[in-house]
Scaffold this motif. Sequence first.
Motif, PDB file in Angstrom:
ATOM      1  N   ARG A  12       0.725  -1.311  -0.077  1.00 21.77           N
ATOM      2  CA  ARG A  12      -0.112   0.022  -0.090  1.00 21.77           C
ATOM      3  C   ARG A  12       0.848   1.309   0.054  1.00 21.77           C
ATOM      4  O   ARG A  12       0.211   2.313  -0.223  1.00 21.77           O
ATOM      5  N   LEU A  13       2.083   1.009   0.324  1.00 14.69           N
ATOM      6  CA  LEU A  13       3.140   2.347   0.538  1.00 14.69           C
ATOM      7  C   LEU A  13       3.884   2.576  -0.438  1.00 14.69           C
ATOM      8  O   LEU A  13       5.068   3.020  -0.439  1.00 14.69           O
ATOM      9  N   ALA A  31       3.798  10.986   1.350  1.00 15.20           N
ATOM     10  CA  ALA A  31       3.081  11.029   2.475  1.00 15.20           C
ATOM     11  C   ALA A  31       1.711  10.690   2.388  1.00 15.20           C
ATOM     12  O   ALA A  31       1.000  10.068   3.367  1.00 15.20           O
ATOM     13  N   GLY A  32       1.222  10.905   1.370  1.00 10.19           N
ATOM     14  CA  GLY A  32      -0.436  10.558   1.224  1.00 10.19           C
ATOM     15  C   GLY A  32      -0.595   9.005   1.319  1.00 10.19           C
ATOM     16  O   GLY A  32      -1.607   8.521   1.763  1.00 10.19           O
ATOM     17  N   LEU A  33       0.511   8.375   0.641  1.00 12.31           N
ATOM     18  CA  LEU A  33       0.285   6.942   0.716  1.00 12.31           C
ATOM     19  C   LEU A  33       0.301   6.391   2.175  1.00 12.31           C
ATOM     20  O   LEU A  33      -0.458   5.502   2.591  1.00 12.31           O
ATOM     21  N   ILE A  34       1.166   7.156   2.901  1.00 17.18           N
ATOM     22  CA  ILE A  34       1.373   6.522   4.419  1.00 17.18           C
ATOM     23  C   ILE A  34      -0.068   7.100   5.100  1.00 17.18           C
ATOM     24  O   ILE A  34      -0.419   6.132   5.934  1.00 17.18           O
ATOM     25  N   LYS A  39      -1.383   5.386   8.871  1.00 18.31           N
ATOM     26  CA  LYS A  39      -0.525   5.292   9.940  1.00 18.31           C
ATOM     27  C   LYS A  39       0.114   6.905  10.233  1.00 18.31           C
ATOM     28  O   LYS A  39       0.789   6.984  10.987  1.00 18.31           O
ATOM     29  N   LEU A  40      -0.814   7.922   9.589  1.00 16.73           N
ATOM     30  CA  LEU A  40      -0.577   9.321  10.454  1.00 16.73           C
ATOM     31  C   LEU A  40      -1.693   9.732  10.897  1.00 16.73           C
ATOM     32  O   LEU A  40      -2.820   9.524  10.499  1.00 16.73           O
ATOM     33  N   GLU A  45       1.206  18.080   9.374  1.00 14.18           N
ATOM     34  CA  GLU A  45       2.309  18.183  10.386  1.00 14.18           C
ATOM     35  C   GLU A  45       3.476  17.187  10.083  1.00 14.18           C
ATOM     36  O   GLU A  45       4.621  17.743  10.382  1.00 14.18           O
ATOM     37  N   TYR A  46       3.242  15.948   9.767  1.00 13.67           N
ATOM     38  CA  TYR A  46       4.288  15.312   9.403  1.00 13.67           C
ATOM     39  C   TYR A  46       5.200  15.565   8.199  1.00 13.67           C
ATOM     40  O   TYR A  46       6.183  15.694   8.249  1.00 13.67           O
ATOM     41  N   VAL A  47       4.526  16.222   7.284  1.00 10.15           N
ATOM     42  CA  VAL A  47       5.144  16.596   6.098  1.00 10.15           C
ATOM     43  C   VAL A  47       5.899  17.826   6.469  1.00 10.15           C
ATOM     44  O   VAL A  47       7.116  18.060   6.142  1.00 10.15           O
TER      45      VAL A  47
END
Length: 151
Positions: A12-13, A31-34, A39-40, A45-47
């Motif tokens: 999926r990632l 990051a969209g895949l994650i 998982k986010l 914020e993560y980006v």
Amino acid sequence: MELALGELLDERLITLDLQATEREGAIRELAGLIDRAGKLADRDEYVNAVLAREALGSTGVGHGVAIPHGKSPAVREAAVAFGRSRTGVDFAAPDGRPADLVFLIAAPEGAHDLHLKALAHLARRLVHDEVREALRQAGSAHEVVRVLAQA
């Protein structure tokens, strides 16, 4: 303790057709895949954490490989996403070559050195020409996971 990449990377990632043509876009796309894998807690914020890390120095490692990464409380569960680009993305690698193999590492804030272990694990595998070439030739996400698991 040896980190098993298979624990952090799943089909999926993986995208074999990364659309982004610049660094921030590639980071956002992976990051969209994650995020879609659950998982986010907060993608933006993560980006922002990854982009802050990029501002400290390029994560382009050369040979067409980039390994952007970030540790953030916005990460629910550690993950590694992979994108293959047809055109390449400029990650300011030391050899000047654009990255066509991009790995994005997400680690939760309390994970101590998890992202460093994942980085080291990937680096040990990606130093081999045959591993990079197998990733470039992979026809499916399943094949990417297999290549990285056995490398």
